[in-house]
Design a protein around this motif. Structure first.
Motif, PDB file in Angstrom:
ATOM      1  N   LYS A 106      -0.043   6.382  -7.073  1.00 58.89           N
ATOM      2  CA  LYS A 106      -1.185   5.860  -7.819  1.00 58.89           C
ATOM      3  C   LYS A 106      -2.530   6.068  -7.135  1.00 58.89           C
ATOM      4  O   LYS A 106      -3.494   6.493  -7.773  1.00 58.89           O
ATOM      5  CB  LYS A 106      -0.977   4.364  -8.094  1.00 58.89           C
ATOM      6  N   VAL A 107      -2.619   5.766  -5.840  1.00 57.96           N
ATOM      7  CA  VAL A 107      -3.922   5.766  -5.171  1.00 57.96           C
ATOM      8  C   VAL A 107      -4.537   7.160  -5.122  1.00 57.96           C
ATOM      9  O   VAL A 107      -5.668   7.378  -5.599  1.00 57.96           O
ATOM     10  CB  VAL A 107      -3.810   5.185  -3.742  1.00 57.96           C
ATOM     11  N   TRP A 121       0.706   4.468  -2.715  1.00 55.64           N
ATOM     12  CA  TRP A 121      -0.210   5.477  -2.186  1.00 55.64           C
ATOM     13  C   TRP A 121      -0.074   6.827  -2.897  1.00 55.64           C
ATOM     14  O   TRP A 121      -1.036   7.337  -3.482  1.00 55.64           O
ATOM     15  CB  TRP A 121       0.014   5.645  -0.686  1.00 55.64           C
ATOM     16  N   PHE A 148      -4.936  -0.475   3.625  1.00 54.89           N
ATOM     17  CA  PHE A 148      -5.285   0.866   3.143  1.00 54.89           C
ATOM     18  C   PHE A 148      -5.847   1.711   4.286  1.00 54.89           C
ATOM     19  O   PHE A 148      -5.509   2.888   4.432  1.00 54.89           O
ATOM     20  CB  PHE A 148      -6.316   0.772   2.014  1.00 54.89           C
ATOM     21  N   ILE A 173     -11.484   1.964   0.100  1.00 54.80           N
ATOM     22  CA  ILE A 173     -10.359   2.463  -0.699  1.00 54.80           C
ATOM     23  C   ILE A 173      -9.886   1.379  -1.663  1.00 54.80           C
ATOM     24  O   ILE A 173      -9.781   1.604  -2.870  1.00 54.80           O
ATOM     25  CB  ILE A 173      -9.202   2.945   0.196  1.00 54.80           C
ATOM     26  N   ARG A 174      -9.611   0.206  -1.139  1.00 50.09           N
ATOM     27  CA  ARG A 174      -9.177  -0.903  -2.000  1.00 50.09           C
ATOM     28  C   ARG A 174     -10.200  -1.180  -3.095  1.00 50.09           C
ATOM     29  O   ARG A 174      -9.852  -1.355  -4.275  1.00 50.09           O
ATOM     30  CB  ARG A 174      -8.980  -2.170  -1.167  1.00 50.09           C
ATOM     31  N   VAL A 186      -9.056   9.720   1.424  1.00 49.45           N
ATOM     32  CA  VAL A 186      -7.622   9.554   1.198  1.00 49.45           C
ATOM     33  C   VAL A 186      -6.920  10.905   1.334  1.00 49.45           C
ATOM     34  O   VAL A 186      -5.709  10.974   1.492  1.00 49.45           O
ATOM     35  CB  VAL A 186      -7.302   8.927  -0.161  1.00 49.45           C
ATOM     36  N   VAL A 234       0.834  -1.207   0.000  1.00 47.38           N
ATOM     37  CA  VAL A 234       0.000   0.000   0.000  1.00 47.38           C
ATOM     38  C   VAL A 234       0.864   1.251   0.000  1.00 47.38           C
ATOM     39  O   VAL A 234       0.633   2.187  -0.774  1.00 47.38           O
ATOM     40  CB  VAL A 234      -0.955   0.000   1.209  1.00 47.38           C
ATOM     41  N   TYR A 238      -5.245   8.736  -8.632  1.00 46.86           N
ATOM     42  CA  TYR A 238      -6.349   8.042  -9.301  1.00 46.86           C
ATOM     43  C   TYR A 238      -7.702   8.507  -8.762  1.00 46.86           C
ATOM     44  O   TYR A 238      -8.610   8.852  -9.535  1.00 46.86           O
ATOM     45  CB  TYR A 238      -6.201   6.532  -9.120  1.00 46.86           C
ATOM     46  N   LEU A 239      -7.843   8.526  -7.444  1.00 41.07           N
ATOM     47  CA  LEU A 239      -9.119   8.922  -6.856  1.00 41.07           C
ATOM     48  C   LEU A 239      -9.396  10.405  -7.065  1.00 41.07           C
ATOM     49  O   LEU A 239     -10.548  10.810  -7.276  1.00 41.07           O
ATOM     50  CB  LEU A 239      -9.153   8.569  -5.368  1.00 41.07           C
ATOM     51  N   LEU A 259     -10.422   0.928  -6.501  1.00 38.17           N
ATOM     52  CA  LEU A 259      -9.257   1.022  -7.386  1.00 38.17           C
ATOM     53  C   LEU A 259      -9.321  -0.016  -8.509  1.00 38.17           C
ATOM     54  O   LEU A 259      -9.316  -1.217  -8.257  1.00 38.17           O
ATOM     55  CB  LEU A 259      -7.972   0.829  -6.583  1.00 38.17           C
TER      56      LEU A 259
END
Length: 212
Positions: free
Chosen positions: A51-52, A48, A164, A139-140, A206, A44, A55-56, A143
């Motif tokens: 990408k995470v 984070w 996450f 969160i997971r 996030v 994670v 992306y969001l 994605l």
């Protein structure tokens, strides 16, 4: 015959000594085993920032827009803002941005949250988790670039989802104020699963800012 009797205790002692031996891995073998071990927290942390969050941030729409579209045309909302694993029966999970005023708070339990009004009618529209315990794996599940087939089994997949929550709590949520939150503004980007009818959406951030 006497020779055999004399040798037998020696053989027996040797067998007992061998049975008590403990074979210890070399340092290199231990490092290799550690390197290959499943480490969801590291997985994670590695994605984070890169990408995470981007992306969001890119996929999320204003919460009012996302929730209204999901209510009127679930397929369109799913296409534009949502994601759902093909395996299992997980609900659609939507990326959204919350911008409103806190109208209620629960900070005494470990699964603390604030209820947020996003349309100015002074009524709660969404419930934002502020930890330390976070229910679910929103969160997971939001994605598109991670999926169940990348993991060995359901246990690893569940641990990954929990990581996450652990990560965002340590990074952001545990630093938030815990008193007199009602009446303060809040802005957050994150995700929430499609709620049951009549239930507040359970939003996991996030990014989050409280009171400016």
């Amino acid at each position: 015959m006497l020779r055999f009797q004399a040798a037998f205790p020696v053989l027996l002692a040797g067998a007992l000594a061998l049975g008590g031996c403990k074979f210890v891995k070399t340092e290199d073998e231990q490092k290799q085993a550690a390197a290959g071990a499943f480490n969801p927290d590291k997985l994670v942390a590695d994605i984070w920032d890169a990408k995470v969050v981007p992306y969001l941030d890119e996929r999320a729409g204003a919460f009012q827009e996302v929730s209204a579209l999901a209510a009127s045309d679930l397929n369109a909302a799913a296409e534009k803002y949502g994601h759902k694993e093909k395996q299992g029966n997980a609900p659609w999970t939507f990326a959204a941005k919350v911008d409103g005023v806190i109208v209620a708070e629960e900070t005494k339990s470990r699964a603390a949250y604030v209820d947020v009004d996003v349309d100015g009618d002074k009524k709660a529209d969404v419930r934002v988790s502020i930890g330390p315990a976070i229910r679910g794996t929103a969160i997971r599940d939001s994605l598109k670039f991670v999926n169940f087939n990348e993991f060995k089994n359901q246990i690893e997949w569940a641990q990954y989802g929990k990581s996450f929550n652990t990560h965002v709590n340590g990074l952001l949520l545990e630093k938030l104020p815990r008193e007199s939150l009602t009446g303060k503004t809040i802005k957050a980007t994150g995700a929430y699963p499609l709620p049951a009818k009549g239930q507040l959406p359970q939003f996991v951030p996030v990014t989050i800012t409280v009171g400016g």
